[in-house]
Motif scaffolding. Structure first.
Motif, PDB file in Angstrom:
ATOM      1  N   ALA A  14      -2.595 -13.619  24.473  1.00 25.65           N
ATOM      2  CA  ALA A  14      -2.547 -14.466  25.673  1.00 25.65           C
ATOM      3  C   ALA A  14      -1.651 -15.678  25.451  1.00 25.65           C
ATOM      4  N   LEU A  72       3.882 -16.995  31.021  1.00 22.13           N
ATOM      5  CA  LEU A  72       3.171 -18.145  31.571  1.00 22.13           C
ATOM      6  C   LEU A  72       3.446 -18.351  33.062  1.00 22.13           C
ATOM      7  N   THR A 106      -3.394 -16.541  36.572  1.00 27.16           N
ATOM      8  CA  THR A 106      -4.579 -15.832  36.122  1.00 27.16           C
ATOM      9  C   THR A 106      -5.768 -16.360  36.924  1.00 27.16           C
ATOM     10  N   GLU A 143      -9.930 -16.895  32.312  1.00 27.43           N
ATOM     11  CA  GLU A 143      -9.868 -18.051  31.419  1.00 27.43           C
ATOM     12  C   GLU A 143     -11.212 -18.297  30.722  1.00 27.43           C
ATOM     13  N   PRO A 176      -2.028 -19.613  33.343  1.00 26.93           N
ATOM     14  CA  PRO A 176      -2.515 -18.999  32.108  1.00 26.93           C
ATOM     15  C   PRO A 176      -2.798 -20.038  31.031  1.00 26.93           C
TER      16      PRO A 176
END
Length: 348
Positions: free
Chosen positions: A206, A211, A215, A220, A257
Motif C-alpha cells: 500500500a 497515490l 480509497t 484505511e 490512500p
C-alpha cells in the motif's frame, strides 16, 4: 535489482505534473462548496469593477451592483449546478469543447434568471437578451478557466505532498523491528510469524502503490489494524492498548490512500513509545448525515514531549485538501483531558 515500487511512484508523480487538459478537467471539483464560493466571489468582483465605469457615485454604484447581483448570484449557483451535473460529459470532451460547453451553460443560466425578471420589468440593465447572455457566457468562461488554472497550479503541490508522504511512510526502523519480531516468532509461533510478514507485505504494498486513486475509510481502517497488530507484538498488549469505536455506515467515505496509517504511526511514536508504561490509542469513526467524522486519539507520555517534524500530519492535511477542497476538515491538538487527538471531517 530495480525498485519497481518506487519507480511506479515516481512515474505517477511525473504523469501528474504533465497531465493533459482533459484529465485536469475531469479532476475539476465542480461539485464542491469551494468552487461555488470562488465562483460567487469572482462574479461579484468582475461585475463590481465593470459597473464602476457607468456609475455616477458610490450610491449609484451600490444600487447598480445590488440590481446586477439579483441576477448574477442565483445565475452563478444555477451554472455551478448544471456544470456539476454535466461534469462527466465535459471531462470527456476536447479542451475547446469544454470551454464552449461551460460558456453555453453560463449563457443559459443567465437567461433563465434574467427572462422572468425582464417579463415583469424588474430586470436590471439592458432590455435585450443578448447582454445577459453574453455576460453569463463570459463570466462562466472566466470561472471555468480560473478553476482549471487553479488545478494546474495545485499539481506541483500534489507532487510535493506525495514525496513528503513517501518520506513518512518508509520507516527503516519499523521494517527492521518487524523483521526481528518475525524472526523471533519463527521458532516460537511459526503461524504468527507468517501473519506478521503478510501484514508487513500488505502495508508496504500500500505504501508503494499509486497515490492518485481514492480509497475508503474501511480500507484505511484495515491497514491501520495490520499496522497496530504488528506494533502490539513489539510492545505487548499491556503497553499498547487499542480501542476501536467504528461506525459501519462511515466505511464507504472516500479518503486519499494512506491517510489514516501515518496518523496512527504518529500516535505510536509520540504517544506510546516514549511512555514507560505505554498508553492507549483510540480510533473512532462516525457518520452524521452527509458527513463522516474520524478521530485518532492517543495518551501522552508524562514529562517533556519529543517534538516531531510534522511531515506526516502536513502531508495528510494537504492530500485531504487536494481531494475534498473546502469540504474536508482537519484538526489536531490536545484535548481537555490531556490526550492528543487528530480529527478529520469528510463529505460522504
Amino acid at each position: 535489482m530495480h525498485d519497481t515500487g518506487a519507480s511506479t511512484l515516481f512515474d505517477d508523480l511525473r504523469e501528474a505534473v504533465t497531465a493533459p487538459d482533459a484529465s485536469m478537467a475531469e479532476a475539476l471539483q465542480l461539485c464542491r462548496s469551494g468552487t461555488l464560493l470562488r465562483a460567487m466571489l469572482l462574479v461579484i468582483v468582475v461585475l463590481g469593477v465593470g459597473l464602476m465605469f457607468g456609475a455616477h457615485g458610490p450610491g449609484s454604484w451600490l444600487a447598480d451592483l445590488s440590481g446586477a447581483a439579483t441576477v448574477a448570484v442565483p445565475a452563478t449557483l444555477l451554472w455551478v449546478l448544471m456544470a456539476c451535473a454535466a461534469r462527466h460529459l465535459i471531462a470527456r470532451a476536447a479542451p475547446a469543447v469544454q470551454v464552449a460547453a461551460a460558456s453555453t451553460l453560463g449563457a443559459v443560466a443567465a437567461l433563465m434568471l434574467w427572462w422572468p425578471m425582464a417579463s415583469v420589468g424588474m430586470a436590471p440593465g439592458s432590455t435585450h437578451a443578448i447582454a445577459p447572455a453574453l455576460t453569463g457566457a463570459l463570466l462562466a468562461t472566466l470561472v471555468f478557466q480560473s478553476e482549471r488554472w487553479r488545478q494546474r497550479a495545485r499539481l506541483p503541490a500534489a507532487a510535493a505532498a506525495r514525496l513528503a508522504d513517501l518520506q513518512t511512510r518508509i520507516r527503516p526502523h519499523f521494517l527492521f523491528n518487524t523483521l526481528n519480531t518475525a524472526i523471533t516468532l519463527v521458532q516460537l509461533d511459526p503461524k504468527r510469524a507468517e501473519e506478521v510478514l503478510e501484514d508487513l507485505s500488505d502495508l508496504f504494498r500500500a505504501a508503494l502503490g499509486a497515490l492518485d486513486q481514492a480509497t475508503t475509510v474501511g480500507a484505511e481502517i484495515e491497514l491501520a489494524r495490520r499496522y497496530l497488530a504488528i506494533e502490539q507484538l513489539r510492545f505487548g498488549p499491556r503497553r499498547l492498548e487499542v480501542e476501536w469505536d467504528l461506525d459501519a455506515n462511515a466505511a464507504a467515505a472516500k479518503l486519499p490512500p494512506l491517510a489514516l496509517q501515518p496518523l496512527v504511526e504518529n500516535a505510536v511514536r509520540h504517544g506510546i513509545e516514549p511512555a514507560d508504561k505505554g498508553g492507549t490509542i483510540e480510533i473512532r469513526t462516525r457518520r452524521r448525515r452527509d458527513r463522516v467524522l474520524i478521530s485518532v486519539t492517543n495518551t501522552v507520555a508524562p514529562g517533556p514531549s519529543r517534538p516531531g517534524h510534522g511531515i506526516g500530519i502536513a502531508s495528510v492535511r494537504e492530500r485531504l485538501r487536494l481531494m475534498h477542497d473546502l469540504d474536508a476538515d482537519f484538526r489536531c491538538g490536545l484535548t481537555e483531558d490531556g490526550r492528543f487527538r487528530v480529527s478529520i471531517g469528510l463529505p460522504c
